[in-house]
Scaffold this motif. Structure first.
Motif, PDB file in Angstrom:
ATOM      1  N   GLU A  64     -16.691  33.121   1.317  1.00  0.00           N
ATOM      2  CA  GLU A  64     -17.577  34.344   1.722  1.00  0.00           C
ATOM      3  C   GLU A  64     -18.804  33.573   2.591  1.00  0.00           C
ATOM      4  N   TYR A  65     -19.340  34.539   3.339  1.00  0.00           N
ATOM      5  CA  TYR A  65     -20.397  34.037   4.177  1.00  0.00           C
ATOM      6  C   TYR A  65     -21.595  35.003   3.926  1.00  0.00           C
ATOM      7  N   PHE A  66     -22.762  34.420   4.133  1.00  0.00           N
ATOM      8  CA  PHE A  66     -24.063  35.137   3.998  1.00  0.00           C
ATOM      9  C   PHE A  66     -25.000  34.562   5.085  1.00  0.00           C
ATOM     10  N   GLN A  67     -25.644  35.596   5.686  1.00  0.00           N
ATOM     11  CA  GLN A  67     -26.225  35.347   6.987  1.00  0.00           C
ATOM     12  C   GLN A  67     -27.605  36.077   7.030  1.00  0.00           C
ATOM     13  N   SER A  99     -29.844  40.756   7.128  1.00  0.00           N
ATOM     14  CA  SER A  99     -28.909  40.292   6.331  1.00  0.00           C
ATOM     15  C   SER A  99     -27.491  41.006   6.468  1.00  0.00           C
ATOM     16  N   GLY A 156     -23.010  39.978   5.334  1.00  0.00           N
ATOM     17  CA  GLY A 156     -22.279  39.236   4.672  1.00  0.00           C
ATOM     18  C   GLY A 156     -21.010  39.384   4.214  1.00  0.00           C
ATOM     19  N   ARG A 168     -26.543  41.666  -1.913  1.00  0.00           N
ATOM     20  CA  ARG A 168     -25.657  40.582  -2.294  1.00  0.00           C
ATOM     21  C   ARG A 168     -25.697  40.379  -4.002  1.00  0.00           C
TER      22      ARG A 168
END
Length: 710
Positions: A389-392, A427, A429, A479
């Motif tokens: 998983e990615y979160f930006q 954001s 993700g 998230r």
């Protein structure tokens, strides 16, 4: 201040003859007086400010900032949460050198010797961010070079639960127009935690349906390095160029295990009875800044451009077992979080008309995070589940301010300012809908100081402020964080992109009396009226899991009353010269409209805190002691949730022995009363009462350090 001046160049023969004749004449001393030597920001600034200098910060040999601030007037520390007016969690603004701490910056690993001073501001000013409903604490790192300095410090702090070792030093020089400063420290610590806890469920009839006890044991270690260099160059024109940097890096390792046994009944599946956790990690932060100070247009222009980078690596290995180790959860989460921030700050100040000091400026910054989480989970003999998983998130800030300090008369000064701040949070993700949240706040502020005529030392202060508390990135994003053991006391958490900032209208009124050098009595009263209060609500989702989610929910009110006394006892009895006493007390009240009372305090507010201490100096020996007290009790978080805030009595002492002009030895003692750490949380609804309690024994810590001037 008397000054003696000698020529720096060689003397001619005629000058030598004149010098010999001058020996026959009486020498006249010239005294040069400057108002700066008498300047005291606590007494003279229109905007209220309490300053803890470097000597006060290092007096007790503390290993971090939290231990220092627990003795500061009007400040309390709960765990690693710093509170003013009993409020933390974003209500108290923490700044480093007037700006938000860089990504990856850790107050835990900031040695007090690396700090020049700490400024405690009860009321907001337009120059700094207005996210300061309770107040602002500005930590100013050491960077001044007034004379060459070379020193080294070696220290150790020991207790049955921990051992902390540190080596630090400072190197400062000034050559012509150039000066440089380097402060650094190396540290290593080891920790041991043993605690017990209990979970209990009682029916409305009083019957205990479920009861279990747990034992926890954790061991960990960490080591790290911090460096803060600075290089300055002053030009003949009066302009100044400053290059400064900062870096922190440390590695940690934590291992823990716990076991649970049921005394009454059983708990819902999966009922974990045993667990092990292994968590190695590393963190590093780098920061660079270019600062240009120039005299332009009859005033001073101060520009600063900074770049900050951080990286946080964490590996969390979790094992969970049911009765007889029959069912196993194997979870491995590897997380890498890279952060960066680019900031530009500008400020222009100049005198305007008679008695006016005008300042205007702007702040702009962009902060980015790039988090990648590699998740592997296996339940019993089921196939391994693997997620990447990615979160930006990205936070963009823009602010502008203008302020004017006007000395209306010799006794009366007025401060007026306003600040506009805008924040945009974007954001995206894995599995998330991309969100954007925009908020902006216009915050006027007015402060005034009136000094009674004559030399009485009495003065009055008044401040009117408009401050706010912005939602955090995690509160704004959609998230979700899942708990391995999902209960009312360990729920999942999620965000809310529609959150608005909390807005507060405040008034502060203070009386101060400086009746002799080093002597002070003050009393301050304040009130904050908050709208769009952000409350964290606990609910069951559609799948039956407990989840926390923030919502804007009505209004809240905060009131405070603070007093402080500083008294050199030589004023009462000349035989007590060298003995100083100090005391402070804070009484706080708050009420959240959406939560039924009693005890519906905002942010589990500390209702009463007090400090009392003394310092004694004679010759090369000085010692002192301080008692910091926090009265607490039950706090109602929602209609169903309550928790008990622990009362604290932290008694510390120190002894400093100056062996000679170059060496001194410092002995420190902390938590002399060995106060235990306890907690108690409750959830009461129509089904019954759920209660969770925990206990960790308190221990005394002893430290010894050798400080050397090289």
């Amino acid at each position: 201040m008397a000054q003696t001046t000698t020529p720096a160049t060689a003397l001619s023969s005629e000058q030598k003859d004149d010098k010999e004749k001058a020996k026959e004449k009486p020498i006249q001393s010239v005294e040069v007086k400057g108002s700066a030597s008498n300047y005291d920001p606590r007494r003279d600034d229109t905007a209220s400010k309490t300053v803890l200098n470097h000597e006060e910060l290092t007096k007790y040999g503390d290993s971090n900032v939290y231990e220092v601030l627990k003795r500061a007037p009007g400040v309390t520390v709960t765990g690693n949460v710093i509170r003013m007016r009993g409020l933390g969690a974003g209500y108290t603004q923490i700044l480093v050198n007037g700006d938000r701490p860089p990504p990856g910056f850790s107050l835990d690993n900031l040695d007090p010797d690396q700090i020049e001073r700490i400024e405690i501001m009860r009321a907001a000013t337009a120059e700094f961010s207005m996210q300061a409903i309770a107040g602002t604490i500005n930590i100013v790192l050491r960077k001044m070079v007034s004379k060459p300095q070379r020193d080294l410090r070696i220290g150790i702090m020991n207790s049955p639960q921990s051992k902390f070792e540190t080596v630090g030093g400072t190197w400062a020089e000034k050559r012509g127009n150039a000066s440089w400063f380097l402060n650094g420290s190396l540290f290593a610590n080891r920790n041991l935690i043993d605690s017990t806890s209990a979970d209990e469920f009682t029916l409305p009839s009083g019957e205990v349906r479920q009861l279990r006890e747990s034992r926890f044991r954790g061991t960990g270690s960490s080591r790290g390095l911090a460096l803060f260099p600075r290089l300055s160059w002053k030009f003949d024109s009066g302009d100044e160029l400053n290059l400064q940097a900062g870096g922190q890096t440390f590695r940690s390792r934590w291992n823990s295990s716990w076991q649970t046994r049921n005394l009454v009944g059983s708990f819902p599946a999966p009922e974990w009875m045993e667990g092990n956790d292994h968590t190695p990690g590393s963190q590093r932060m780098l920061r660079g800044e270019i600062n240009w100070i120039a005299k332009r247009a009859g005033g001073k222009l101060d520009l600063a451009l900074s770049v900050e980078r951080g990286r946080n690596d964490n590996d969390s290995d979790t094992l969970r077992y049911t009765e007889g180790r029959a069912l196993r959860l194997d979870r491995d989460w590897n997380t890498i979080n890279r952060t960066s921030r680019y900031s530009l700050r500008g400020k222009f100040t100049r005198s305007l008309f008679d008695g006016h000091a005008l300042a205007t400026g702007m702040d702009a910054s962009v902060q980015k995070s790039d988090e990648t989480r590699d998740r592997r989970e296996q339940l019993a003999d089921a196939p391994v589940v693997h997620f990447v998983e990615y979160f930006q998130p990205r936070i963009s800030r823009l602010a502008g301010f203008v302020q004017d300090e006007w000395n209306v008369t010799k006794q009366w000064s007025v401060y007026l300012g306003t600040r506009w701040e805008g924040v945009q949070t974007d954001s995206e993700g894995t599995g998330l809908v991309a969100t954007t949240s925009r908020n902006h706040v216009l915050s006027p502020v007015a402060q005034t100081l009136y000094k009674f005529p004559g030399a009485s030392g009495r003065q009055l202060r008044l401040a009117l402020t408009r401050t706010y508390k912005a939602p955090t990135t995690n509160e704004l994003t959609a998230r979700r964080f899942e708990s391995a053991t999902n209960t009312r006391f360990s729920p999942d958490s999620g965000g809310n992109p529609n959150l608005r900032p909390e807005l507060a209208t405040g008034i502060d009124l203070g009386y101060e009396h400086f009746w002799a050098p080093g002597a002070l009595f003050s009393v301050n009263a304040s009130r904050r009226a908050i709208t769009d209060y952000i409350r964290t609500r606990l609910d069951l989702d559609a799948s039956g899991r407990w989840v926390y989610q923030p919502v804007n929910d009505g209004t809240a009110q905060v009131r405070s009353l603070e007093t402080e006394l500083k008294l050199p006892l030589r004023l009462l009895n000349p035989g007590l010269n060298g003995l100083d006493v100090r005391a402070s007390a804070s009484r706080n009240w708050s009420r959240v409209a959406a939560v039924p009372g009693p005890n519906n305090r905002l942010d589990a507010q500390t209702p009463l805190s007090a400090t009392v201490g003394f310092d004694y100096r004679k010759g090369g020996l000085s010692f002192g002691s301080s008692l910091a007290y926090q009265k607490n009790g039950w706090v109602r978080i929602s209609e169903a949730q309550s928790q008990r805030q622990q009362a604290r009595r932290d008694l510390d002492a120190y002894l400093l022995w100056k062996l000679d002009a170059r060496y001194q030895l410092r002995l420190s003692l902390a938590n002399l009363l060995r106060v235990d750490n306890t907690s108690d949380r409750r959830y009461l609804d129509t089904e019954g009462l759920s209660r969770q309690t925990s206990f960790q024994p308190g221990v005394m810590r002893a430290g010894l350090s050798l400080e050397m001037k090289l």
